[in-house]
Design a protein around this motif. Structure first.
Motif, PDB file in Angstrom:
ATOM      1  N   GLY A 271     -15.780  -7.759   1.253  1.00  0.00           N
ATOM      2  CA  GLY A 271     -15.169  -7.199   0.055  1.00  0.00           C
ATOM      3  C   GLY A 271     -15.469  -7.990  -1.209  1.00  0.00           C
ATOM      4  N   ALA A 272     -16.244  -9.060  -1.082  1.00  0.00           N
ATOM      5  CA  ALA A 272     -16.568  -9.885  -2.246  1.00  0.00           C
ATOM      6  C   ALA A 272     -17.361  -9.098  -3.285  1.00  0.00           C
ATOM      7  CB  ALA A 272     -17.338 -11.136  -1.816  1.00  0.00           C
ATOM      8  N   TRP A 273     -18.291  -8.256  -2.823  1.00  0.00           N
ATOM      9  CA  TRP A 273     -19.081  -7.469  -3.780  1.00  0.00           C
ATOM     10  C   TRP A 273     -18.162  -6.556  -4.581  1.00  0.00           C
ATOM     11  CZ3 TRP A 273     -20.159  -2.697  -5.589  1.00  0.00           C
ATOM     12  CH2 TRP A 273     -21.299  -2.551  -6.382  1.00  0.00           C
ATOM     13  N   ASP A 274     -17.272  -5.859  -3.888  1.00  0.00           N
ATOM     14  CA  ASP A 274     -16.368  -4.936  -4.583  1.00  0.00           C
ATOM     15  C   ASP A 274     -15.414  -5.676  -5.508  1.00  0.00           C
ATOM     16  OD1 ASP A 274     -16.839  -2.069  -3.843  1.00  0.00           O
ATOM     17  OD2 ASP A 274     -16.815  -2.973  -1.856  1.00  0.00           O
ATOM     18  N   LYS A 275     -15.022  -6.862  -5.138  1.00  0.00           N
ATOM     19  CA  LYS A 275     -14.139  -7.640  -6.010  1.00  0.00           C
ATOM     20  C   LYS A 275     -14.839  -7.959  -7.328  1.00  0.00           C
ATOM     21  CE  LYS A 275     -11.140 -11.649  -6.043  1.00  0.00           C
ATOM     22  NZ  LYS A 275     -10.618 -12.787  -5.287  1.00  0.00           N
ATOM     23  N   ARG A 276     -16.113  -8.291  -7.251  1.00  0.00           N
ATOM     24  CA  ARG A 276     -16.878  -8.643  -8.455  1.00  0.00           C
ATOM     25  C   ARG A 276     -17.440  -7.429  -9.188  1.00  0.00           C
ATOM     26  NH1 ARG A 276     -19.047 -12.495  -4.908  1.00  0.00           N
ATOM     27  NH2 ARG A 276     -20.984 -11.306  -4.791  1.00  0.00           N
ATOM     28  N   HIS A 277     -17.902  -6.432  -8.427  1.00  0.00           N
ATOM     29  CA  HIS A 277     -18.655  -5.327  -9.034  1.00  0.00           C
ATOM     30  C   HIS A 277     -18.120  -3.941  -8.695  1.00  0.00           C
ATOM     31  CE1 HIS A 277     -21.597  -8.482  -9.743  1.00  0.00           C
ATOM     32  NE2 HIS A 277     -21.662  -8.699  -8.455  1.00  0.00           N
ATOM     33  N   GLY A 278     -16.979  -3.860  -8.076  1.00  0.00           N
ATOM     34  CA  GLY A 278     -16.443  -2.581  -7.604  1.00  0.00           C
ATOM     35  C   GLY A 278     -16.291  -1.531  -8.689  1.00  0.00           C
ATOM     36  N   HIS A 279     -16.111  -1.962  -9.925  1.00  0.00           N
ATOM     37  CA  HIS A 279     -15.980  -1.000 -11.026  1.00  0.00           C
ATOM     38  C   HIS A 279     -17.235  -0.130 -11.159  1.00  0.00           C
ATOM     39  CE1 HIS A 279     -18.108  -4.418 -12.792  1.00  0.00           C
ATOM     40  NE2 HIS A 279     -18.595  -3.557 -13.675  1.00  0.00           N
ATOM     41  N   LEU A 280     -18.370  -0.643 -10.691  1.00  0.00           N
ATOM     42  CA  LEU A 280     -19.610   0.130 -10.778  1.00  0.00           C
ATOM     43  C   LEU A 280     -19.580   1.360  -9.876  1.00  0.00           C
ATOM     44  CD1 LEU A 280     -22.227  -2.757 -10.831  1.00  0.00           C
ATOM     45  CD2 LEU A 280     -21.457  -1.352 -12.760  1.00  0.00           C
ATOM     46  N   ARG A 281     -18.782   1.318  -8.815  1.00  0.00           N
ATOM     47  CA  ARG A 281     -18.729   2.442  -7.871  1.00  0.00           C
ATOM     48  C   ARG A 281     -18.157   3.713  -8.507  1.00  0.00           C
ATOM     49  NH1 ARG A 281     -20.032   1.110  -2.713  1.00  0.00           N
ATOM     50  NH2 ARG A 281     -19.684  -1.026  -1.992  1.00  0.00           N
ATOM     51  N   ILE A 282     -17.416   3.563  -9.605  1.00  0.00           N
ATOM     52  CA  ILE A 282     -16.821   4.728 -10.265  1.00  0.00           C
ATOM     53  C   ILE A 282     -17.332   4.906 -11.702  1.00  0.00           C
ATOM     54  CG2 ILE A 282     -14.741   4.732  -8.841  1.00  0.00           C
ATOM     55  CD1 ILE A 282     -13.302   3.338 -11.224  1.00  0.00           C
ATOM     56  N   GLN A 283     -18.235   4.063 -12.117  1.00  0.00           N
ATOM     57  CA  GLN A 283     -18.805   4.169 -13.462  1.00  0.00           C
ATOM     58  C   GLN A 283     -19.799   5.327 -13.481  1.00  0.00           C
ATOM     59  OE1 GLN A 283     -19.850   0.419 -15.351  1.00  0.00           O
ATOM     60  NE2 GLN A 283     -21.811   1.328 -15.945  1.00  0.00           N
ATOM     61  N   PRO A 284     -19.556   6.348 -14.292  1.00  0.00           N
ATOM     62  CA  PRO A 284     -20.381   7.554 -14.239  1.00  0.00           C
ATOM     63  C   PRO A 284     -21.850   7.347 -14.591  1.00  0.00           C
ATOM     64  CG  PRO A 284     -18.629   7.772 -15.886  1.00  0.00           C
ATOM     65  CD  PRO A 284     -18.487   6.433 -15.264  1.00  0.00           C
ATOM     66  N   GLU A 285     -22.125   6.365 -15.437  1.00  0.00           N
ATOM     67  CA  GLU A 285     -23.506   6.095 -15.853  1.00  0.00           C
ATOM     68  C   GLU A 285     -23.694   4.597 -16.007  1.00  0.00           C
ATOM     69  OE1 GLU A 285     -23.220   8.292 -19.490  1.00  0.00           O
ATOM     70  OE2 GLU A 285     -24.307   9.990 -18.643  1.00  0.00           O
ATOM     71  N   PHE A 286     -24.944   4.177 -15.920  1.00  0.00           N
ATOM     72  CA  PHE A 286     -25.278   2.762 -16.074  1.00  0.00           C
ATOM     73  C   PHE A 286     -26.425   2.638 -17.063  1.00  0.00           C
ATOM     74  CE2 PHE A 286     -27.593  -1.083 -14.854  1.00  0.00           C
ATOM     75  CZ  PHE A 286     -26.559  -2.007 -14.843  1.00  0.00           C
TER      76      PHE A 286
END
Length: 85
Positions: free
Chosen positions: A59-74
Motif C-alpha cells: 500500500g506504499a504506492w497508494d499512500k504516496r500516489h493514490g490520488h493519481l488513480r482518480i485523477q481524470p487527466e495527467f
C-alpha cells in the motif's frame, strides 16, 4: 507548443498512459511495448519491478500516489508541436 493531456482510461501503451494503473508495469508485455525499457538492463528492470510490486502489495504506492488513480487527466512531458509553413 501545447501540453497533451493524458486521460485516465488511455489505452495506448506509452509509459505515462499508465499513470493511474501502475500494475501494468508489472506485466512483461506492457514493459516490452515501451521503448524506455530498452535502455534499462535486466538487473535494474528486475529491481524496479520488484520494488513497485512491494510498494503495491504494502500500500506504499497508494499512500504516496493514490490520488493519481482518480485523477481524470495527467499532464506529463508530452507536448504537441505544430509547424506553420
Amino acid at each position: 507548443m501545447q501540453e497533451v493531456l493524458v486521460p485516465i482510461d488511455c489505452v495506448d501503451g506509452f509509459t505515462v498512459a499508465f499513470y493511474a494503473r501502475p500494475e501494468r508495469f508489472l506485466e512483461p508485455a506492457g514493459r516490452r511495448s515501451q521503448s524506455a525499457w530498452t535502455f534499462v538492463d535486466n538487473t535494474d528492470e528486475t529491481r524496479a519491478v520488484e520494488h513497485l510490486r512491494r510498494d503495491l502489495d504494502t500500500g506504499a504506492w497508494d499512500k504516496r500516489h493514490g490520488h493519481l488513480r482518480i485523477q481524470p487527466e495527467f499532464v506529463g512531458s508530452l507536448r504537441l508541436l505544430t509547424g506553420h509553413p
